[in-house]
Design an enzyme around this catalytic site. Structure first.
Site, PDB file in Angstrom:
ATOM      1  N   HIS A 103     -12.025  38.265  -8.902  1.00  0.00           N
ATOM      2  CA  HIS A 103     -13.479  38.219  -9.011  1.00  0.00           C
ATOM      3  C   HIS A 103     -14.110  38.228  -7.618  1.00  0.00           C
ATOM      4  CE1 HIS A 103     -12.734  37.274 -13.158  1.00  0.00           C
ATOM      5  NE2 HIS A 103     -12.193  36.105 -12.863  1.00  0.00           N
ATOM      6  N   HIS A 178      -5.292  36.616 -10.032  1.00  0.00           N
ATOM      7  CA  HIS A 178      -4.820  35.682 -11.051  1.00  0.00           C
ATOM      8  C   HIS A 178      -4.688  36.371 -12.407  1.00  0.00           C
ATOM      9  CE1 HIS A 178      -9.221  35.656 -11.303  1.00  0.00           C
ATOM     10  NE2 HIS A 178      -9.073  35.360 -12.575  1.00  0.00           N
ATOM     11  N   ARG A 198     -10.154  44.545 -12.549  1.00  0.00           N
ATOM     12  CA  ARG A 198      -8.747  44.588 -12.999  1.00  0.00           C
ATOM     13  C   ARG A 198      -7.894  45.403 -12.036  1.00  0.00           C
ATOM     14  NH1 ARG A 198     -11.111  46.496 -17.915  1.00  0.00           N
ATOM     15  NH2 ARG A 198     -11.735  44.763 -19.244  1.00  0.00           N
TER      16      ARG A 198
END
Length: 322
Positions: A103, A178, A198
């Site tokens: 993110h 993550h 992604r």
């Protein structure tokens, strides 16, 4: 005039390719499909929850914010950047592996209009034996190394993997690579954002039968290769009726506590509080009434609620804006 009371919301459930039906264990009436996310408390264009009961039943969180403002949400309870509620509270059923992702922070230039970055934390409510979580890059992996591994189809060789156990906590600042692995059920406290980049999705089809979009360039841009301050660990409580700090960020503070008997607490004018019940049963009592508590319950306690008590025997997470 409405007297403040603990607010429970009607969850918004999201179908995900990696979801299933595990959230039914909390008594939720799930819609059809593989439900991966329950948005428990949130105000976002992709999902805004409404109050479940009491004098404000049916009132959406955005309407509540507009109506009561800082009096109910606290001096720091409204995002200065977006004007919205600053956090998003979720329960996640990861019956399959989530994509490997990252993110951005609030300052990323390609962030969507009206979006925040996304720093988050997970608390593992349950985990099947051997369940794994991808948590950061292996030592020495830089942008060039990672980009080459992606091109060669061996990104998993660059990722740090951790076994997940119930009660583990993971703090995930923006920029941390993550992924939740199959077999974990988590509570998530995060900035109010729905931006995910992604890196890898196991070459599987999405819900529409087509491969899900990857965001390689954005991901490589926002990863904190030298570390973003991520941390994880066990959360054994040394005593009842006391808070154990789990995560402290500029966006949220999260603590864990175990109520035994009767635990006297209070809110402050600085921020609302979020309570997530992890296990056990009990009740919350305040000047105007009492409500039962059971696992999976998520409550927003208004900043002006004042004194309240947790009773019974239960483990909870408490979150607020620092």
């Amino acid at each position: 005039m409405v007297t403040p009371y603990p607010l429970k919301f009607v969850p918004e459930f999201k179908e995900r390719v990696w979801g299933a039906r595990e959230l039914e264990r909390f008594g939720f009436d799930l819609p059809a499909g593989n439900i991966g996310e329950g948005w428990m408390i949130g105000e976002h264009p992709n999902g805004t929850t409404a109050v479940a009961d009491g004098a404000l039943a049916g009132v959406r969180l955005d309407e509540l914010r507009e109506r009561f403002g800082a009096e109910w949400l606290g001096a720091r309870g409204i995002s200065a950047k977006t004007g919205r509620f600053p956090l998003l509270i979720k329960l996640l059923d990861c019956s399959d592996d989530l994509s490997v992702q990252v993110h951005p922070n609030d300052d990323y230039e390609r962030l969507g209009a009206g979006e925040l970055g996304k720093t988050e934390m997970w608390y593992v409510l349950d985990a099947k034996p051997g369940a794994k979580i991808i948590y950061g890059l292996r030592e020495g992996v830089d942008r060039e190394t990672l980009a080459a591994a992606i091109d060669q189809g061996r990104i998993l060789d660059c990722l740090h993997e951790v076994e997940a156990k119930p009660g583990d906590t993971f703090y995930i600042p923006a920029g941390t690579v993550h992924a939740l692995g199959a077999g974990v059920l988590v509570a998530e406290i995060q900035q109010n954002s729905d931006t995910t980049y992604r890196l890898y999705d196991y070459n599987r089809p999405g819900l529409d039968g087509k491969p899900r979009e990857l965001h390689i360039e954005d991901s490589l841009n926002v990863i904190a290769y030298d570390g973003a301050g991520a941390s994880y660990g066990k959360t054994e409580l040394p005593a009842d009726n006391a808070w154990l700090p789990l995560a402290a960020s500029p966006y949220f503070t999260v603590e864990k506590g175990r109520a035994s008997g009767e635990w006297a607490l209070s809110t402050s004018a600085d921020s609302f509080q979020i309570l997530i019940v992890c296990e056990g049963d009990g009740a919350i009592r305040w000047a105007g009434g009492e409500a039962p508590l059971r696992p999976g319950d998520c409550f927003l306690l208004p900043a002006n609620l004042g004194d309240y008590k947790l009773t019974g025997g239960l483990t909870v997470l408490r979150s607020y804006v620092p």
